[in-house]
Each structure stands twice: as structure tokens, then as C-alpha cells.
Design a protein around this motif. Sequence first.
Motif, PDB file in Angstrom:
ATOM      1  N   UNK A 115       8.273 -10.926  31.073  1.00 36.03           N
ATOM      2  CA  UNK A 115       7.805  -9.583  31.402  1.00 36.03           C
ATOM      3  C   UNK A 115       8.643  -8.985  32.525  1.00 36.03           C
ATOM      4  N   UNK A 116       8.975  -9.795  33.527  1.00 38.13           N
ATOM      5  CA  UNK A 116       9.818  -9.326  34.632  1.00 38.13           C
ATOM      6  C   UNK A 116      11.204  -8.925  34.135  1.00 38.13           C
ATOM      7  N   UNK A 117      11.747  -9.705  33.203  1.00 34.56           N
ATOM      8  CA  UNK A 117      13.062  -9.376  32.629  1.00 34.56           C
ATOM      9  C   UNK A 117      12.991  -8.069  31.833  1.00 34.56           C
ATOM     10  N   UNK A 118      11.892  -7.877  31.118  1.00 31.35           N
ATOM     11  CA  UNK A 118      11.715  -6.619  30.377  1.00 31.35           C
ATOM     12  C   UNK A 118      11.703  -5.439  31.341  1.00 31.35           C
ATOM     13  N   UNK A 119      10.939  -5.579  32.411  1.00 28.21           N
ATOM     14  CA  UNK A 119      10.830  -4.494  33.383  1.00 28.21           C
ATOM     15  C   UNK A 119      12.184  -4.200  34.022  1.00 28.21           C
ATOM     16  N   UNK A 120      12.905  -5.249  34.419  1.00 22.99           N
ATOM     17  CA  UNK A 120      14.216  -5.059  35.049  1.00 22.99           C
ATOM     18  C   UNK A 120      15.193  -4.380  34.092  1.00 22.99           C
ATOM     19  N   UNK A 126      19.051  -0.906  30.223  1.00 20.31           N
ATOM     20  CA  UNK A 126      19.790  -1.837  29.366  1.00 20.31           C
ATOM     21  C   UNK A 126      18.964  -2.148  28.113  1.00 20.31           C
ATOM     22  N   UNK A 127      19.163  -1.357  27.085  1.00 20.22           N
ATOM     23  CA  UNK A 127      18.357  -1.459  25.873  1.00 20.22           C
ATOM     24  C   UNK A 127      18.501  -2.820  25.182  1.00 20.22           C
ATOM     25  N   UNK A 128      19.714  -3.336  25.058  1.00 13.92           N
ATOM     26  CA  UNK A 128      19.911  -4.626  24.389  1.00 13.92           C
ATOM     27  C   UNK A 128      19.232  -5.756  25.154  1.00 13.92           C
ATOM     28  N   UNK A 129      19.380  -5.756  26.470  1.00 15.49           N
ATOM     29  CA  UNK A 129      18.744  -6.777  27.297  1.00 15.49           C
ATOM     30  C   UNK A 129      17.231  -6.686  27.170  1.00 15.49           C
ATOM     31  N   UNK A 130      16.718  -5.464  27.178  1.00 14.70           N
ATOM     32  CA  UNK A 130      15.271  -5.256  27.019  1.00 14.70           C
ATOM     33  C   UNK A 130      14.805  -5.799  25.669  1.00 14.70           C
ATOM     34  N   UNK A 131      15.538  -5.476  24.620  1.00 13.64           N
ATOM     35  CA  UNK A 131      15.163  -5.907  23.268  1.00 13.64           C
ATOM     36  C   UNK A 131      15.007  -7.426  23.208  1.00 13.64           C
ATOM     37  N   UNK A 132      15.982  -8.153  23.733  1.00 13.37           N
ATOM     38  CA  UNK A 132      15.930  -9.615  23.655  1.00 13.37           C
ATOM     39  C   UNK A 132      14.854 -10.194  24.576  1.00 13.37           C
ATOM     40  N   UNK A 133      14.678  -9.626  25.756  1.00 10.96           N
ATOM     41  CA  UNK A 133      13.623 -10.100  26.654  1.00 10.96           C
ATOM     42  C   UNK A 133      12.247  -9.822  26.052  1.00 10.96           C
ATOM     43  N   UNK A 134      12.094  -8.673  25.420  1.00 11.95           N
ATOM     44  CA  UNK A 134      10.837  -8.319  24.770  1.00 11.95           C
ATOM     45  C   UNK A 134      10.553  -9.258  23.595  1.00 11.95           C
ATOM     46  N   UNK A 135      11.599  -9.625  22.881  1.00  9.54           N
ATOM     47  CA  UNK A 135      11.434 -10.564  21.780  1.00  9.54           C
ATOM     48  C   UNK A 135      10.945 -11.924  22.297  1.00  9.54           C
ATOM     49  N   UNK A 136      11.518 -12.388  23.405  1.00 11.95           N
ATOM     50  CA  UNK A 136      11.073 -13.648  24.024  1.00 11.95           C
ATOM     51  C   UNK A 136       9.609 -13.532  24.434  1.00 11.95           C
ATOM     52  N   UNK A 137       9.256 -12.426  25.060  1.00 14.37           N
ATOM     53  CA  UNK A 137       7.877 -12.180  25.485  1.00 14.37           C
ATOM     54  C   UNK A 137       6.907 -12.322  24.312  1.00 14.37           C
ATOM     55  N   UNK A 138       7.223 -11.649  23.221  1.00  8.87           N
ATOM     56  CA  UNK A 138       6.335 -11.676  22.056  1.00  8.87           C
ATOM     57  C   UNK A 138       6.320 -13.042  21.368  1.00  8.87           C
ATOM     58  N   UNK A 139       7.459 -13.713  21.352  1.00  7.95           N
ATOM     59  CA  UNK A 139       7.495 -15.040  20.724  1.00  7.95           C
ATOM     60  C   UNK A 139       6.632 -16.039  21.498  1.00  7.95           C
ATOM     61  N   UNK A 140       6.573 -15.906  22.809  1.00 10.71           N
ATOM     62  CA  UNK A 140       5.691 -16.767  23.608  1.00 10.71           C
ATOM     63  C   UNK A 140       4.240 -16.516  23.218  1.00 10.71           C
ATOM     64  N   UNK A 141       3.874 -15.257  23.096  1.00 13.88           N
ATOM     65  CA  UNK A 141       2.503 -14.916  22.698  1.00 13.88           C
ATOM     66  C   UNK A 141       2.205 -15.469  21.311  1.00 13.88           C
ATOM     67  N   UNK A 142       3.118 -15.272  20.368  1.00 17.16           N
ATOM     68  CA  UNK A 142       2.886 -15.772  19.008  1.00 17.16           C
ATOM     69  C   UNK A 142       2.698 -17.280  19.015  1.00 17.16           C
ATOM     70  N   UNK A 143       3.577 -17.980  19.729  1.00 15.82           N
ATOM     71  CA  UNK A 143       3.506 -19.441  19.757  1.00 15.82           C
ATOM     72  C   UNK A 143       2.202 -19.904  20.408  1.00 15.82           C
ATOM     73  N   UNK A 144       1.830 -19.275  21.499  1.00 22.15           N
ATOM     74  CA  UNK A 144       0.628 -19.679  22.212  1.00 22.15           C
ATOM     75  C   UNK A 144      -0.660 -19.302  21.479  1.00 22.15           C
ATOM     76  N   UNK A 145      -0.573 -18.414  20.504  1.00 21.80           N
ATOM     77  CA  UNK A 145      -1.753 -18.077  19.713  1.00 21.80           C
ATOM     78  C   UNK A 145      -2.203 -19.259  18.868  1.00 21.80           C
ATOM     79  N   UNK A 146      -1.274 -20.182  18.610  1.00 21.83           N
ATOM     80  CA  UNK A 146      -1.613 -21.354  17.811  1.00 21.83           C
ATOM     81  C   UNK A 146      -1.497 -21.124  16.317  1.00 21.83           C
TER      82      UNK A 146
END
Length: 149
Positions: A115-120, A126-146
Motif C-alpha cells: 500500500x505504501x508503494x502504491x501511494x508513493x 509513476x503509472x507503471x510502478x503503481x500498476x505493479x505495486x497495486x497488483x502485489x497488493x491485490x494478490x496478497x489479499x487474494x492469497x490471504x482470502x484462502x
Amino acid sequence: MHCGTLKPMKIQTLLPVALEESILREITRLESGLSEVSLSSQFGVSRTPIREALQKLSKSGLVEQIHRRGVFVRRHSPVELVELFELMAELEASCGRLAALRISEEALQQLREANSKCKAAMLAGEADTYYYANEVFHMIIYKQSGIAF
């Protein structure tokens, strides 16, 4: 843009993903269609794996194969886009609810960092950096959902 040569052992797995990323990055320049010859040169492979990758992407709905005309990036109607975003919002909300109940301390810290990387990236424009950081953010949520998908 040259993506380098993909290793033959993993080509059936890697090529569709690499091709999808390339299409999404260059979507505005692809209105005239996707050339198997250009793509095979770009990815350093023969046309056969390109054809196979395009067939997979056609099944996913990203591209559309038109008989005797070629392969084109699929354009969604405004109604389809609204429906897709509504569906995505419901799925993500469900994953978020489950992840909130199941998330580990380690994953929670990773989520905060993402989330901090997305905000920065957003603040830096930096749209590309945001895109990849946002993808990591969402993948953590998906994985932790079980939910395995």
C-alpha cells in the motif's frame, strides 16, 4: 520493444502471459490487429507458439480471432465494461472480507508495504510502478482470502 527469447520448456506457460502484458501496455497502438510475424520476432519464437498463445488469449476474451482477417484486441462495449467492473468489485469485496478474517501478521505487513508503494508511485506520477505495486497488493489479499483460483 524486444522481450528476449523465451526458453522452450516454459514457452506454453510464459508466452501467453508475456503476450497479454505486451498487449495491455500497447493497446492503443494495436487497432490494426496483431501480426504473428511481428510477435514471433518480438518474442524470439516461431509463429506456432504465437498462434497457440493467441488462441488462449482469445478464449480468455482479450483478443478476438476473425476468420481470414486476423487477430484483434477485443473492444468491450460500455455496458460490458460496467458489468465486468461490477463483478470484479463483488469478487474483490468477498476476497477482502475473507482475507480480513484470515490474514497472517506477516502478510498484513506485506500488505501495508504494498500500500505504501502504491501511494508513493501515485504521488510520483509513476503509472507503471503503481500498476505493479497495486497488483502485489491485490494478490496478497487474494492469497490471504484462502480461495485458490
